[in-house]
Design a protein around this motif. Structure first.
Motif, PDB file in Angstrom:
ATOM      1  N   ILE A  35       0.823  -1.216   0.000  1.00 58.69           N
ATOM      2  CA  ILE A  35       0.000   0.000   0.000  1.00 58.69           C
ATOM      3  C   ILE A  35       0.857   1.265   0.000  1.00 58.69           C
ATOM      4  CG2 ILE A  35      -1.750   1.313   1.249  1.00 58.69           C
ATOM      5  CD1 ILE A  35      -2.896  -1.368   2.196  1.00 58.69           C
ATOM      6  N   PRO A  36       1.758   1.484   0.996  1.00 59.43           N
ATOM      7  CA  PRO A  36       2.577   2.704   0.949  1.00 59.43           C
ATOM      8  C   PRO A  36       3.525   2.729  -0.245  1.00 59.43           C
ATOM      9  CG  PRO A  36       3.323   1.258   2.710  1.00 59.43           C
ATOM     10  CD  PRO A  36       2.031   0.709   2.213  1.00 59.43           C
ATOM     11  N   ALA A  37       4.008   1.553  -0.683  1.00 64.45           N
ATOM     12  CA  ALA A  37       4.883   1.498  -1.855  1.00 64.45           C
ATOM     13  C   ALA A  37       4.125   1.978  -3.093  1.00 64.45           C
ATOM     14  CB  ALA A  37       5.400   0.081  -2.058  1.00 64.45           C
ATOM     15  N   SER A  38       2.852   1.612  -3.192  1.00 61.14           N
ATOM     16  CA  SER A  38       2.029   2.048  -4.326  1.00 61.14           C
ATOM     17  C   SER A  38       1.819   3.557  -4.301  1.00 61.14           C
ATOM     18  CB  SER A  38       0.676   1.336  -4.296  1.00 61.14           C
ATOM     19  OG  SER A  38       0.843  -0.068  -4.396  1.00 61.14           O
ATOM     20  N   ILE A  39       1.606   4.101  -3.088  1.00 63.62           N
ATOM     21  CA  ILE A  39       1.435   5.550  -2.963  1.00 63.62           C
ATOM     22  C   ILE A  39       2.702   6.271  -3.409  1.00 63.62           C
ATOM     23  CG2 ILE A  39       1.082   7.449  -1.344  1.00 63.62           C
ATOM     24  CD1 ILE A  39      -0.685   5.588   0.313  1.00 63.62           C
ATOM     25  N   MET A  40       3.862   5.784  -2.945  1.00 62.68           N
ATOM     26  CA  MET A  40       5.132   6.395  -3.330  1.00 62.68           C
ATOM     27  C   MET A  40       5.345   6.298  -4.834  1.00 62.68           C
ATOM     28  SD  MET A  40       7.498   4.934  -0.201  1.00 62.68           S
ATOM     29  CE  MET A  40       9.026   5.644  -0.838  1.00 62.68           C
ATOM     30  N   TYR A  41       4.981   5.166  -5.419  1.00 66.56           N
ATOM     31  CA  TYR A  41       5.141   4.962  -6.861  1.00 66.56           C
ATOM     32  C   TYR A  41       4.261   5.949  -7.639  1.00 66.56           C
ATOM     33  CZ  TYR A  41       4.914   2.662 -11.422  1.00 66.56           C
ATOM     34  OH  TYR A  41       4.951   2.400 -12.769  1.00 66.56           O
TER      35      TYR A  41
ATOM     36  N   THR B 277       2.672  14.390  -9.951  1.00 69.23           N
ATOM     37  CA  THR B 277       1.722  15.274  -9.287  1.00 69.23           C
ATOM     38  C   THR B 277       1.371  14.717  -7.918  1.00 69.23           C
ATOM     39  OG1 THR B 277      -0.503  16.228  -9.362  1.00 69.23           O
ATOM     40  CG2 THR B 277      -0.192  14.079 -10.410  1.00 69.23           C
ATOM     41  N   HIS B 278       1.087  15.630  -6.997  1.00 70.39           N
ATOM     42  CA  HIS B 278       0.700  15.221  -5.653  1.00 70.39           C
ATOM     43  C   HIS B 278      -0.813  15.003  -5.538  1.00 70.39           C
ATOM     44  CE1 HIS B 278       4.700  15.832  -4.065  1.00 70.39           C
ATOM     45  NE2 HIS B 278       4.741  17.021  -4.650  1.00 70.39           N
ATOM     46  N   LEU B 279      -1.542  15.196  -6.639  1.00 65.54           N
ATOM     47  CA  LEU B 279      -2.995  15.059  -6.587  1.00 65.54           C
ATOM     48  C   LEU B 279      -3.422  13.617  -6.317  1.00 65.54           C
ATOM     49  CD1 LEU B 279      -4.048  17.334  -9.596  1.00 65.54           C
ATOM     50  CD2 LEU B 279      -4.113  17.885  -7.158  1.00 65.54           C
ATOM     51  N   VAL B 280      -2.535  12.663  -6.592  1.00 67.50           N
ATOM     52  CA  VAL B 280      -2.886  11.259  -6.366  1.00 67.50           C
ATOM     53  C   VAL B 280      -2.801  10.877  -4.892  1.00 67.50           C
ATOM     54  CG1 VAL B 280      -2.147  10.583  -8.669  1.00 67.50           C
ATOM     55  CG2 VAL B 280      -0.517  10.494  -6.778  1.00 67.50           C
ATOM     56  N   ILE B 281      -2.185  11.730  -4.080  1.00 65.66           N
ATOM     57  CA  ILE B 281      -2.010  11.390  -2.670  1.00 65.66           C
ATOM     58  C   ILE B 281      -3.360  11.241  -1.973  1.00 65.66           C
ATOM     59  CG2 ILE B 281      -1.129  12.189  -0.443  1.00 65.66           C
ATOM     60  CD1 ILE B 281       1.166  13.497  -1.894  1.00 65.66           C
ATOM     61  N   LEU B 282      -4.285  12.169  -2.250  1.00 64.97           N
ATOM     62  CA  LEU B 282      -5.582  12.142  -1.556  1.00 64.97           C
ATOM     63  C   LEU B 282      -6.365  10.864  -1.833  1.00 64.97           C
ATOM     64  CD1 LEU B 282      -7.692  13.417   0.226  1.00 64.97           C
ATOM     65  CD2 LEU B 282      -8.518  14.733  -1.735  1.00 64.97           C
ATOM     66  N   PRO B 283      -6.612  10.491  -3.092  1.00 64.14           N
ATOM     67  CA  PRO B 283      -7.359   9.242  -3.300  1.00 64.14           C
ATOM     68  C   PRO B 283      -6.619   8.020  -2.773  1.00 64.14           C
ATOM     69  CG  PRO B 283      -6.505  10.108  -5.374  1.00 64.14           C
ATOM     70  CD  PRO B 283      -6.333  11.178  -4.363  1.00 64.14           C
ATOM     71  N   ALA B 284      -5.288   8.016  -2.874  1.00 59.09           N
ATOM     72  CA  ALA B 284      -4.521   6.878  -2.376  1.00 59.09           C
ATOM     73  C   ALA B 284      -4.604   6.799  -0.861  1.00 59.09           C
ATOM     74  CB  ALA B 284      -3.061   6.997  -2.813  1.00 59.09           C
ATOM     75  N   ALA B 285      -4.522   7.954  -0.200  1.00 60.17           N
ATOM     76  CA  ALA B 285      -4.597   7.990   1.262  1.00 60.17           C
ATOM     77  C   ALA B 285      -5.986   7.589   1.746  1.00 60.17           C
ATOM     78  CB  ALA B 285      -4.242   9.381   1.774  1.00 60.17           C
ATOM     79  N   VAL B 286      -7.019   8.014   1.008  1.00 60.80           N
ATOM     80  CA  VAL B 286      -8.389   7.642   1.367  1.00 60.80           C
ATOM     81  C   VAL B 286      -8.569   6.132   1.247  1.00 60.80           C
ATOM     82  CG1 VAL B 286     -10.790   7.778   0.615  1.00 60.80           C
ATOM     83  CG2 VAL B 286      -9.430   9.860   0.804  1.00 60.80           C
ATOM     84  N   ALA B 287      -8.018   5.550   0.188  1.00 60.81           N
ATOM     85  CA  ALA B 287      -8.105   4.100   0.012  1.00 60.81           C
ATOM     86  C   ALA B 287      -7.402   3.371   1.153  1.00 60.81           C
ATOM     87  CB  ALA B 287      -7.488   3.704  -1.326  1.00 60.81           C
ATOM     88  N   PHE B 288      -6.260   3.901   1.575  1.00 64.07           N
ATOM     89  CA  PHE B 288      -5.524   3.290   2.677  1.00 64.07           C
ATOM     90  C   PHE B 288      -6.308   3.403   3.979  1.00 64.07           C
ATOM     91  CE2 PHE B 288      -2.338   3.539   6.121  1.00 64.07           C
ATOM     92  CZ  PHE B 288      -1.804   2.264   5.999  1.00 64.07           C
ATOM     93  N   ALA B 289      -6.979   4.552   4.187  1.00 61.31           N
ATOM     94  CA  ALA B 289      -7.772   4.756   5.402  1.00 61.31           C
ATOM     95  C   ALA B 289      -8.931   3.768   5.474  1.00 61.31           C
ATOM     96  CB  ALA B 289      -8.309   6.192   5.453  1.00 61.31           C
ATOM     97  N   LEU B 290      -9.457   3.366   4.320  1.00 61.51           N
ATOM     98  CA  LEU B 290     -10.563   2.422   4.299  1.00 61.51           C
ATOM     99  C   LEU B 290     -10.092   0.974   4.455  1.00 61.51           C
ATOM    100  CD1 LEU B 290     -12.747   3.931   1.438  1.00 61.51           C
ATOM    101  CD2 LEU B 290     -13.398   3.734   3.834  1.00 61.51           C
ATOM    102  N   ILE B 291      -8.961   0.643   3.822  1.00 61.94           N
ATOM    103  CA  ILE B 291      -8.489  -0.733   3.810  1.00 61.94           C
ATOM    104  C   ILE B 291      -7.627  -1.059   5.023  1.00 61.94           C
ATOM    105  CG2 ILE B 291      -7.095  -2.405   2.517  1.00 61.94           C
ATOM    106  CD1 ILE B 291      -7.851  -0.846  -0.026  1.00 61.94           C
ATOM    107  N   GLY B 292      -6.796  -0.102   5.455  1.00 62.22           N
ATOM    108  CA  GLY B 292      -5.828  -0.343   6.532  1.00 62.22           C
ATOM    109  C   GLY B 292      -6.408  -0.902   7.817  1.00 62.22           C
ATOM    110  N   PRO B 293      -7.435  -0.263   8.399  1.00 59.81           N
ATOM    111  CA  PRO B 293      -7.983  -0.773   9.660  1.00 59.81           C
ATOM    112  C   PRO B 293      -8.518  -2.195   9.572  1.00 59.81           C
ATOM    113  CG  PRO B 293      -8.716   1.474   9.285  1.00 59.81           C
ATOM    114  CD  PRO B 293      -8.038   1.026   8.027  1.00 59.81           C
TER     115      PRO B 293
END
Length: 259
Positions: A55-61, A68-84
């Motif tokens: 997950i974090p490796a995909s965000i970094m990639y 662009t940093h615009l992908v950080i928000l959707p990636a972070a939201v996906a992590f917030a949903l899947i991580g817990p």
């Protein structure tokens, strides 16, 4: 037939579970127990560690190759949903070891559905907070000096406000998430009971939880510094240690034997 007092107490909404007081350096003991859990369930720890590494490796990639940093928000939201959800699997492994059982992947995956309303509700709560955090960061960025080489004095308003907002939101997220997932998984209580109990536990053990927060930040930094490869060990370690922190702090009627 009227409900029994014990049932009424169990179904009471937004109640606060009592907390124990632990020593300031207790988090180091939780980490020591977490290493034992990894040694006791190496294959399951590796499986979940790989998931949390991807997950974090995909965000970094995405950030690096999209430019662009615009992908950080959707990636972070996906992590917030899947991580817990996946963290619950690791909590289940530690719980099974605590009970003297042999943990299995099937049993740990089923733990994600022990309290689906509460667990997914909590994931959505984290997602909302993250979105608000991102929007506030965008607004604060408007204070960044529009000059080629800004001086520290010109940056002071931007840095000060950003640090205050970031610090407050980080403290809020830490307080509500420190023990909420563990409480919901084991006790199957409503999300508000878990959140209120977590906040109370963090407040009661402010010194120990400050140390725990510093350890988490330090280990996460190491994880990113290793190109996310370190998360293979770091995420199971933090999850197991969080379970032992929960055992040590949230009171139960019977003493827990694996602390």
């Amino acid at each position: 037939m009227p409900a029994s007092p014990s049932l009424d107490k169990h179904t009471e909404f937004a109640r606060c579970l009592e907390s124990n007081k632990v020593g300031t350096l207790a988090p180091f003991h939780w980490l020591a127990l977490a290493f034992k859990d990894i040694a006791s369930a190496p294959m399951l720890s590796l499986i979940y560690g790989l998931v949390f590494t991807i997950i974090p490796a995909s965000i970094m990639y995405l950030v690096f190759y999209s430019g662009t940093h615009l992908v950080i928000l959707p990636a972070a939201v996906a992590f917030a949903l899947i991580g817990p959800a996946f963290a619950s699997g690791l909590y289940d492994v530690a719980w099974e070891l605590e009970k003297g059982h042999k943990p299995t992947l099937t049993h740990s995956l089923k733990s994600m559905f022990r309290n689906p309303a509460g667990e997914w509700g909590f994931a959505i709560l984290l997602m909302v907070i993250m979105i608000v955090w991102m929007r506030l960061a965008a607004l604060i960025h408007a204070l960044y000096p529009n000059v080629p080489d800004p001086t520290f004095e010109q940056l002071s308003a931007f840095l000060t406000l950003g640090s205050i907002v970031g610090g407050v939101l980080m403290a809020v997220v830490f307080a509500i998430s420190a023990f909420t997932p563990q409480i919901m998984m084991e006790r199957r209580v409503d999300i508000m009971t878990a959140v209120v109990s977590s906040i109370h536990a963090v407040k009661t053990n402010a010194h120990a939880m400050f140390v725990w927060g510093v350890l988490i930040v330090g280990l996460v930094i190491i994880g990113f510094a290793t190109g996310a490869a370190g998360f293979i060990v770091i995420m199971p370690l933090l999850s197991y240690a969080s379970w032992h922190g929960y055992i040590a702090i949230i009171k139960t009627k019977k003493a827990r034997g694996y602390e």
